[in-house]
Design an enzyme around this catalytic site. Structure first.
Site, short mmCIF file in Angstrom:
data_model
loop_
_atom_site.label_atom_id
_atom_site.label_comp_id
_atom_site.label_asym_id
_atom_site.label_seq_id
_atom_site.Cartn_x
_atom_site.Cartn_y
_atom_site.Cartn_z
CD1 TRP A 50 -2.79 1.77 0.46
CD2 TRP A 50 -2.01 1.84 2.52
NE1 TRP A 50 -3.33 2.63 0.81
CE2 TRP A 50 -3.18 2.84 2.38
CE3 TRP A 50 -1.54 1.84 3.87
CZ2 TRP A 50 -3.34 3.87 3.27
CZ3 TRP A 50 -1.90 3.04 4.80
CH2 TRP A 50 -2.79 3.60 4.36
CG ASP B 212 -2.23 -2.63 7.19
OD1 ASP B 212 -3.40 -2.79 7.61
OD2 ASP B 212 -1.70 -1.81 6.40
CE LYS C 32 -10.20 0.39 2.81
NZ LYS C 32 -9.99 1.25 1.66
C1 PLP Z 1 -3.53 -2.05 3.25
C2 PLP Z 1 -4.16 -0.98 4.10
N1 PLP Z 1 -3.68 -0.40 5.05
C3 PLP Z 1 -4.46 0.71 5.93
C4 PLP Z 1 -5.36 1.43 4.91
C5 PLP Z 1 -5.85 2.44 5.98
O1 PLP Z 1 -7.12 2.22 6.41
P1 PLP Z 1 -7.92 3.18 7.15
O2 PLP Z 1 -9.23 3.74 6.55
O3 PLP Z 1 -8.44 2.66 8.26
O4 PLP Z 1 -7.06 4.24 7.70
C6 PLP Z 1 -5.69 0.95 3.91
C7 PLP Z 1 -6.75 1.73 3.12
O5 PLP Z 1 -7.13 1.51 1.99
C8 PLP Z 1 -5.08 -0.16 3.23
O6 PLP Z 1 -5.38 -0.53 2.16
#
Ligand code: PLP
Length: 397
Positions: free
Chosen positions: A130, A210, A245
Protein backbone atom coordinates in the site's frame (compact mmCIF):
# COMPACT_ATOMS: atom_id res chain seq x y z
CA UNK A 1 6.34 33.66 5.40
CA UNK A 2 5.32 30.75 3.21
CA UNK A 3 6.88 31.58 -0.14
CA UNK A 4 9.30 28.68 0.11
CA UNK A 5 6.58 26.07 0.65
CA UNK A 6 6.72 23.49 -2.14
CA UNK A 7 3.52 22.26 -3.78
CA UNK A 8 2.21 18.85 -2.74
CA UNK A 9 2.12 16.41 -5.65
CA UNK A 10 -1.08 14.93 -4.22
CA UNK A 11 -2.13 11.36 -3.61
CA UNK A 12 -2.24 9.51 -6.93
CA UNK A 13 -5.35 7.47 -6.07
CA UNK A 14 -7.29 10.37 -4.54
CA UNK A 15 -6.41 12.55 -7.57
CA UNK A 16 -7.62 9.81 -9.92
CA UNK A 17 -10.85 9.57 -7.98
CA UNK A 18 -11.33 13.35 -8.29
CA UNK A 19 -10.64 13.16 -12.04
CA UNK A 20 -13.24 10.39 -12.25
CA UNK A 21 -15.84 12.58 -10.50
CA UNK A 22 -15.17 15.38 -13.01
CA UNK A 23 -15.38 13.05 -16.04
CA UNK A 24 -18.71 13.67 -17.84
CA UNK A 25 -18.69 10.52 -20.00
CA UNK A 26 -21.82 8.57 -18.95
CA UNK A 27 -20.24 5.12 -19.35
CA UNK A 28 -17.27 5.88 -17.04
CA UNK A 29 -16.13 3.12 -14.64
CA UNK A 30 -14.19 3.67 -11.43
CA UNK A 31 -11.80 0.80 -10.65
CA UNK A 32 -9.29 3.02 -8.85
CA UNK A 33 -10.03 3.86 -5.21
CA UNK A 34 -10.34 1.09 -2.58
CA UNK A 35 -13.94 1.70 -1.63
CA UNK A 36 -16.60 -0.99 -1.84
CA UNK A 37 -19.40 -0.23 -4.29
CA UNK A 38 -22.57 -2.32 -4.60
CA UNK A 39 -24.24 -3.60 -7.77
CA UNK A 40 -25.61 -0.07 -8.36
CA UNK A 41 -22.14 1.49 -8.02
CA UNK A 42 -23.08 3.00 -4.65
CA UNK A 43 -21.33 2.76 -1.28
CA UNK A 44 -23.91 0.99 0.91
CA UNK A 45 -24.77 1.83 4.53
CA UNK A 46 -24.82 -1.49 6.33
CA UNK A 47 -28.06 -2.21 8.15
CA UNK A 48 -26.29 -3.07 11.42
CA UNK A 49 -24.44 0.26 11.27
CA UNK A 50 -27.70 2.13 10.66
CA UNK A 51 -29.38 0.34 13.60
CA UNK A 52 -26.43 1.10 15.85
CA UNK A 53 -26.58 4.78 14.90
CA UNK A 54 -30.31 4.91 15.65
CA UNK A 55 -29.65 3.44 19.09
CA UNK A 56 -26.87 5.92 19.78
CA UNK A 57 -29.07 8.83 18.68
CA UNK A 58 -31.96 7.63 20.86
CA UNK A 59 -29.70 7.29 23.89
CA UNK A 60 -28.79 11.01 23.56
CA UNK A 61 -25.33 10.26 24.87
CA UNK A 62 -23.16 13.20 25.87
CA UNK A 63 -19.89 13.55 24.00
CA UNK A 64 -17.07 13.90 26.50
CA UNK A 65 -13.45 13.34 25.45
CA UNK A 66 -12.57 9.68 25.24
CA UNK A 67 -9.52 8.54 27.22
CA UNK A 68 -6.28 8.66 25.19
CA UNK A 69 -6.52 4.92 24.56
CA UNK A 70 -10.16 5.10 23.41
CA UNK A 71 -13.40 3.59 24.70
CA UNK A 72 -13.17 0.44 26.83
CA UNK A 73 -16.11 -1.34 25.13
CA UNK A 74 -14.60 -0.69 21.68
CA UNK A 75 -11.13 -1.87 22.69
CA UNK A 76 -12.39 -5.07 24.19
CA UNK A 77 -14.66 -5.77 21.18
CA UNK A 78 -11.65 -5.31 18.88
CA UNK A 79 -9.59 -7.82 20.87
CA UNK A 80 -12.32 -10.44 20.59
CA UNK A 81 -12.70 -9.77 16.86
CA UNK A 82 -8.97 -10.10 16.23
CA UNK A 83 -8.05 -12.93 18.56
CA UNK A 84 -11.38 -14.75 18.92
CA UNK A 85 -13.27 -15.39 22.16
CA UNK A 86 -11.14 -16.62 25.07
CA UNK A 87 -7.71 -16.42 23.40
CA UNK A 88 -5.00 -17.02 25.98
CA UNK A 89 -3.11 -13.86 24.92
CA UNK A 90 -6.13 -11.66 25.70
CA UNK A 91 -7.19 -13.57 28.82
CA UNK A 92 -3.70 -13.26 30.33
CA UNK A 93 -3.67 -9.49 29.78
CA UNK A 94 -0.66 -9.47 27.47
CA UNK A 95 -2.49 -7.76 24.59
CA UNK A 96 -3.08 -4.01 24.68
CA UNK A 97 -5.32 -2.18 22.24
CA UNK A 98 -5.85 1.51 21.58
CA UNK A 99 -8.57 3.05 19.44
CA UNK A 100 -7.03 5.03 16.59
CA UNK A 101 -7.90 7.47 13.81
CA UNK A 102 -8.46 4.80 11.18
CA UNK A 103 -5.89 2.06 10.87
CA UNK A 104 -3.67 4.71 9.27
CA UNK A 105 -3.62 6.30 12.72
CA UNK A 106 -2.82 2.87 14.20
CA UNK A 107 0.11 2.37 11.84
CA UNK A 108 1.37 5.85 12.64
CA UNK A 109 1.05 5.41 16.42
CA UNK A 110 2.87 2.08 16.05
CA UNK A 111 5.65 3.68 14.01
CA UNK A 112 6.10 6.45 16.59
CA UNK A 113 6.09 3.95 19.45
CA UNK A 114 8.73 1.79 17.73
CA UNK A 115 10.94 4.76 16.90
CA UNK A 116 10.99 5.79 20.55
CA UNK A 117 11.23 2.42 22.27
CA UNK A 118 12.68 -0.13 19.91
CA UNK A 119 16.26 -0.26 18.66
CA UNK A 120 16.04 -1.56 15.10
CA UNK A 121 17.53 -1.02 11.70
CA UNK A 122 14.34 -0.37 9.79
CA UNK A 123 11.05 -1.71 8.60
CA UNK A 124 10.68 -4.10 5.65
CA UNK A 125 7.52 -3.78 3.58
CA UNK A 126 6.39 -5.99 0.70
CA UNK A 127 7.27 -5.08 -2.87
CA UNK A 128 4.77 -3.71 -3.75
CA UNK A 129 2.73 -2.52 -0.78
CA UNK A 130 0.00 0.00 0.00
CA UNK A 131 1.54 3.32 -1.12
CA UNK A 132 1.13 5.03 2.21
CA UNK A 133 3.12 2.44 4.20
CA UNK A 134 6.39 3.93 3.07
CA UNK A 135 5.54 7.52 3.89
CA UNK A 136 3.91 6.65 7.23
CA UNK A 137 7.16 5.06 8.43
CA UNK A 138 9.58 7.43 6.71
CA UNK A 139 7.84 10.42 8.27
CA UNK A 140 8.62 8.82 11.65
CA UNK A 141 12.27 8.74 10.54
CA UNK A 142 12.31 4.97 10.14
CA UNK A 143 14.24 3.54 7.19
CA UNK A 144 11.99 1.58 4.86
CA UNK A 145 13.28 -1.43 2.88
CA UNK A 146 11.35 -3.88 0.73
CA UNK A 147 11.21 -7.66 0.55
CA UNK A 148 10.22 -9.56 -2.62
CA UNK A 149 6.53 -10.41 -2.57
CA UNK A 150 4.72 -10.38 -5.89
CA UNK A 151 5.22 -13.02 -8.56
CA UNK A 152 4.16 -11.67 -11.97
CA UNK A 153 2.44 -15.03 -12.54
CA UNK A 154 -0.16 -13.71 -10.11
CA UNK A 155 0.83 -15.11 -6.71
CA UNK A 156 3.45 -14.65 -3.99
CA UNK A 157 7.15 -15.40 -4.65
CA UNK A 158 7.31 -17.05 -1.25
CA UNK A 159 10.79 -18.57 -1.56
CA UNK A 160 12.35 -15.21 -2.45
CA UNK A 161 10.40 -13.54 0.36
CA UNK A 162 11.67 -16.08 2.92
CA UNK A 163 15.21 -15.91 1.60
CA UNK A 164 15.25 -12.14 2.03
CA UNK A 165 13.63 -12.08 5.48
CA UNK A 166 15.97 -14.81 6.71
CA UNK A 167 18.96 -12.52 6.20
CA UNK A 168 17.58 -9.60 8.26
CA UNK A 169 19.22 -8.66 11.52
CA UNK A 170 17.31 -9.76 14.65
CA UNK A 171 14.70 -7.19 15.80
CA UNK A 172 14.01 -6.01 12.27
CA UNK A 173 10.38 -4.95 11.82
CA UNK A 174 8.49 -6.74 9.03
CA UNK A 175 5.21 -5.30 7.83
CA UNK A 176 2.82 -8.06 6.72
CA UNK A 177 -0.68 -7.81 5.24
CA UNK A 178 -2.79 -10.19 7.35
CA UNK A 179 -5.20 -10.84 4.45
CA UNK A 180 -6.34 -9.41 1.10
CA UNK A 181 -2.98 -7.89 0.17
CA UNK A 182 -3.20 -4.34 -1.17
CA UNK A 183 -2.40 -3.78 -4.05
CA UNK A 184 -1.90 -7.28 -5.46
CA UNK A 185 -4.68 -9.44 -3.96
CA UNK A 186 -2.03 -12.20 -3.60
CA UNK A 187 -2.08 -13.75 -0.12
CA UNK A 188 0.04 -16.31 1.72
CA UNK A 189 -1.51 -19.75 2.17
CA UNK A 190 -2.02 -21.15 5.65
CA UNK A 191 1.00 -23.44 5.18
CA UNK A 192 3.14 -20.47 4.10
CA UNK A 193 2.07 -18.48 7.17
CA UNK A 194 3.11 -21.38 9.40
CA UNK A 195 6.54 -21.57 7.72
CA UNK A 196 6.94 -17.79 7.95
CA UNK A 197 5.99 -17.67 11.64
CA UNK A 198 8.59 -20.33 12.48
CA UNK A 199 11.24 -18.32 10.63
CA UNK A 200 10.15 -15.09 12.36
CA UNK A 201 10.62 -16.82 15.71
CA UNK A 202 14.02 -18.26 14.78
CA UNK A 203 15.30 -14.94 13.44
CA UNK A 204 13.67 -12.88 16.24
CA UNK A 205 11.93 -10.51 13.84
CA UNK A 206 9.12 -8.22 14.96
CA UNK A 207 6.00 -8.50 12.76
CA UNK A 208 3.75 -5.47 12.27
CA UNK A 209 0.49 -6.73 10.79
CA UNK A 210 -1.86 -4.55 8.80
CA UNK A 211 -5.41 -5.87 8.57
CA UNK A 212 -7.54 -3.40 6.64
CA UNK A 213 -9.82 -5.98 4.96
CA UNK A 214 -10.88 -8.48 7.63
CA UNK A 215 -13.81 -10.47 6.26
CA UNK A 216 -13.16 -9.73 2.58
CA UNK A 217 -10.95 -12.80 2.05
CA UNK A 218 -12.72 -15.89 3.43
CA UNK A 219 -14.52 -14.61 6.55
CA UNK A 220 -13.89 -12.74 9.78
CA UNK A 221 -12.29 -15.65 11.63
CA UNK A 222 -10.45 -17.29 8.74
CA UNK A 223 -8.91 -13.96 7.74
CA UNK A 224 -7.54 -13.59 11.28
CA UNK A 225 -5.49 -16.81 10.97
CA UNK A 226 -2.10 -15.09 10.98
CA UNK A 227 -3.02 -12.90 13.97
CA UNK A 228 -4.12 -15.83 16.07
CA UNK A 229 -1.28 -18.11 14.97
CA UNK A 230 1.37 -15.49 15.84
CA UNK A 231 -0.21 -14.94 19.26
CA UNK A 232 -0.44 -18.68 19.86
CA UNK A 233 3.23 -19.11 18.95
CA UNK A 234 4.17 -16.55 21.61
CA UNK A 235 5.63 -14.08 19.08
CA UNK A 236 5.47 -10.42 20.18
CA UNK A 237 3.93 -8.28 17.42
CA UNK A 238 1.86 -5.23 16.51
CA UNK A 239 -1.34 -5.14 14.51
CA UNK A 240 -3.27 -2.21 13.07
CA UNK A 241 -6.82 -3.01 11.99
CA UNK A 242 -9.53 -0.99 10.29
CA UNK A 243 -13.32 -0.71 10.18
CA UNK A 244 -13.32 1.51 7.07
CA UNK A 245 -14.03 -1.32 4.63
CA UNK A 246 -15.50 -4.04 6.83
CA UNK A 247 -18.24 -1.79 8.28
CA UNK A 248 -18.27 0.92 5.62
CA UNK A 249 -17.08 3.48 8.20
CA UNK A 250 -14.50 5.13 5.91
CA UNK A 251 -15.14 8.73 6.96
CA UNK A 252 -15.58 7.94 10.66
CA UNK A 253 -11.84 7.17 10.78
CA UNK A 254 -12.16 4.16 13.03
CA UNK A 255 -9.37 1.66 13.62
CA UNK A 256 -7.16 0.23 16.32
CA UNK A 257 -3.57 -0.63 17.18
CA UNK A 258 -2.90 -3.71 19.29
CA UNK A 259 0.43 -4.82 20.67
CA UNK A 260 0.93 -8.42 21.77
CA UNK A 261 3.52 -8.58 24.54
CA UNK A 262 5.18 -11.35 26.54
CA UNK A 263 3.35 -10.70 29.80
CA UNK A 264 0.79 -8.44 31.43
CA UNK A 265 3.31 -6.15 33.11
CA UNK A 266 5.09 -5.42 29.83
CA UNK A 267 1.69 -4.83 28.30
CA UNK A 268 0.79 -2.26 30.95
CA UNK A 269 3.97 -0.28 30.22
CA UNK A 270 3.42 -0.51 26.48
CA UNK A 271 -0.14 0.77 26.89
CA UNK A 272 1.16 3.70 28.92
CA UNK A 273 3.62 4.65 26.18
CA UNK A 274 0.99 4.26 23.46
CA UNK A 275 -1.21 6.68 25.41
CA UNK A 276 1.69 9.08 25.60
CA UNK A 277 2.20 8.78 21.82
CA UNK A 278 -1.46 9.66 21.27
CA UNK A 279 -1.29 12.56 23.71
CA UNK A 280 1.62 14.02 21.75
CA UNK A 281 -0.43 13.97 18.59
CA UNK A 282 -4.25 14.19 18.67
CA UNK A 283 -4.85 13.72 22.42
CA UNK A 284 -7.77 11.28 22.11
CA UNK A 285 -9.61 9.50 19.29
CA UNK A 286 -13.00 10.42 17.79
CA UNK A 287 -15.86 8.66 19.59
CA UNK A 288 -18.69 8.05 17.15
CA UNK A 289 -17.25 5.36 14.83
CA UNK A 290 -15.94 3.38 17.80
CA UNK A 291 -19.36 3.39 19.45
CA UNK A 292 -20.96 2.08 16.27
CA UNK A 293 -18.41 -0.74 16.16
CA UNK A 294 -18.90 -1.53 19.87
CA UNK A 295 -22.69 -1.70 19.40
CA UNK A 296 -22.46 -3.91 16.31
CA UNK A 297 -19.92 -6.33 17.77
CA UNK A 298 -21.53 -6.32 21.23
CA UNK A 299 -25.09 -7.21 20.16
CA UNK A 300 -25.58 -10.76 18.80
CA UNK A 301 -28.31 -9.70 16.35
CA UNK A 302 -26.41 -6.71 14.97
CA UNK A 303 -23.30 -8.82 14.68
CA UNK A 304 -25.20 -11.46 12.72
CA UNK A 305 -26.60 -8.81 10.41
CA UNK A 306 -23.11 -7.31 9.93
CA UNK A 307 -21.53 -10.66 9.08
CA UNK A 308 -24.34 -11.38 6.65
CA UNK A 309 -23.74 -8.03 4.87
CA UNK A 310 -20.02 -8.70 4.89
CA UNK A 311 -20.66 -12.10 3.28
CA UNK A 312 -22.79 -10.39 0.64
CA UNK A 313 -19.96 -7.94 -0.15
CA UNK A 314 -17.41 -10.74 -0.32
CA UNK A 315 -19.64 -12.92 -2.51
CA UNK A 316 -20.30 -10.04 -4.88
CA UNK A 317 -16.57 -9.39 -5.25
CA UNK A 318 -15.99 -13.09 -5.96
CA UNK A 319 -18.83 -13.17 -8.48
CA UNK A 320 -17.31 -10.18 -10.28
CA UNK A 321 -13.92 -11.91 -10.39
CA UNK A 322 -15.58 -14.91 -12.02
CA UNK A 323 -17.53 -12.69 -14.48
CA UNK A 324 -14.47 -10.68 -15.50
CA UNK A 325 -12.34 -13.81 -15.83
CA UNK A 326 -14.97 -15.45 -18.06
CA UNK A 327 -15.45 -12.33 -20.18
CA UNK A 328 -11.70 -11.83 -20.71
CA UNK A 329 -11.03 -15.53 -21.39
CA UNK A 330 -13.84 -15.63 -23.94
CA UNK A 331 -12.35 -12.66 -25.81
CA UNK A 332 -8.71 -13.80 -25.54
CA UNK A 333 -8.77 -17.61 -25.14
CA UNK A 334 -4.98 -17.92 -25.40
CA UNK A 335 -4.26 -15.53 -22.52
CA UNK A 336 -4.21 -16.62 -18.87
CA UNK A 337 -6.43 -14.53 -16.59
CA UNK A 338 -6.68 -17.17 -13.84
CA UNK A 339 -4.91 -14.80 -11.39
CA UNK A 340 -8.28 -13.06 -11.06
CA UNK A 341 -9.73 -16.18 -9.47
CA UNK A 342 -6.76 -16.85 -7.19
CA UNK A 343 -6.33 -13.32 -5.83
CA UNK A 344 -8.48 -12.31 -2.87
CA UNK A 345 -10.13 -9.24 -1.45
CA UNK A 346 -10.95 -5.98 -3.19
CA UNK A 347 -7.90 -5.76 -5.46
CA UNK A 348 -6.31 -7.49 -8.39
CA UNK A 349 -3.02 -6.79 -10.05
CA UNK A 350 -3.73 -7.04 -13.79
CA UNK A 351 -0.23 -6.61 -15.18
CA UNK A 352 -1.49 -3.69 -17.31
CA UNK A 353 1.32 -1.21 -17.97
CA UNK A 354 1.06 2.54 -17.18
CA UNK A 355 0.60 3.42 -20.89
CA UNK A 356 -2.26 0.88 -21.11
CA UNK A 357 -3.80 2.32 -17.93
CA UNK A 358 -3.67 5.79 -19.52
CA UNK A 359 -5.25 4.46 -22.69
CA UNK A 360 -8.11 2.81 -20.76
CA UNK A 361 -8.83 6.12 -19.05
CA UNK A 362 -8.51 8.36 -22.12
CA UNK A 363 -10.18 6.14 -24.70
CA UNK A 364 -12.67 4.15 -22.60
CA UNK A 365 -13.31 6.22 -19.41
CA UNK A 366 -12.10 3.31 -17.27
CA UNK A 367 -10.07 4.47 -14.29
CA UNK A 368 -7.49 2.28 -12.60
CA UNK A 369 -4.27 2.86 -10.73
CA UNK A 370 -1.00 3.24 -12.66
CA UNK A 371 0.38 0.04 -11.15
CA UNK A 372 -2.35 -1.85 -13.03
CA UNK A 373 -4.31 -2.52 -9.82
CA UNK A 374 -8.07 -2.74 -10.23
CA UNK A 375 -10.65 -2.44 -7.48
CA UNK A 376 -13.00 -5.32 -8.27
CA UNK A 377 -16.14 -3.89 -6.54
CA UNK A 378 -16.12 -1.12 -9.18
CA UNK A 379 -17.41 -3.82 -11.55
CA UNK A 380 -21.09 -4.70 -11.85
CA UNK A 381 -23.41 -6.51 -14.24
CA UNK A 382 -23.86 -3.32 -16.27
CA UNK A 383 -20.20 -2.58 -16.92
CA UNK A 384 -18.20 -5.82 -16.70
CA UNK A 385 -18.55 -6.73 -20.38
CA UNK A 386 -17.62 -3.23 -21.52
CA UNK A 387 -14.58 -3.34 -19.21
CA UNK A 388 -13.54 -6.71 -20.66
CA UNK A 389 -13.97 -5.33 -24.21
CA UNK A 390 -11.83 -2.30 -23.36
CA UNK A 391 -9.09 -4.30 -21.60
CA UNK A 392 -8.82 -6.74 -24.52
CA UNK A 393 -8.82 -3.92 -27.09
CA UNK A 394 -6.03 -2.25 -25.12
CA UNK A 395 -3.99 -5.45 -24.74
CA UNK A 396 -4.24 -6.09 -28.48
CA UNK A 397 -3.18 -2.59 -29.54
C1 PLP B 1 -3.43 -2.00 3.36
C2 PLP B 1 -4.10 -0.81 3.97
N1 PLP B 1 -3.76 -0.44 5.20
C3 PLP B 1 -4.33 0.61 5.80
C4 PLP B 1 -5.31 1.35 5.15
C5 PLP B 1 -5.90 2.53 5.87
O1 PLP B 1 -7.21 2.33 6.26
P1 PLP B 1 -7.96 3.34 7.22
O2 PLP B 1 -9.11 3.88 6.43
O3 PLP B 1 -8.44 2.49 8.37
O4 PLP B 1 -7.02 4.38 7.67
C6 PLP B 1 -5.70 1.00 3.87
C7 PLP B 1 -6.69 1.79 3.16
O5 PLP B 1 -6.93 1.70 2.00
C8 PLP B 1 -5.08 -0.12 3.26
O6 PLP B 1 -5.41 -0.52 2.03
Amino acid sequence: MFQHVAPFAGDHIVSLNEAFQRDTRPHKVNLSIGIYADENARLPTLDAVHQAELRLATARMAKPYLPMEGATNFRSAVQTLLFGARHEAVASGRVVTIQTVGSSGGLKAGAEFLRRWFAFSGVWISDPSWDNHRSLFESSRITVHTYPYYDPAGGVCFDAMLECLRTLPPRSVVLLHACCHNPTGADLSTAQWITLITMIQERQLLPFLDMAYQGFGDGVDTDAFAVRALARAGVPFLIANSFSKSMGLYGERCGALSVVCTDAQQAEHVLGQLKFTVRQSYFSPPAHGGQIVAQVLGDPLLRLSWESDLNTMRDRIRAMRVRLHAALSQRMPDADFSFLLRQRGMFSYTGLQPSQVDHLRDAHAIYLVHSGRICIPGLNANNVDAVADAICATLLL
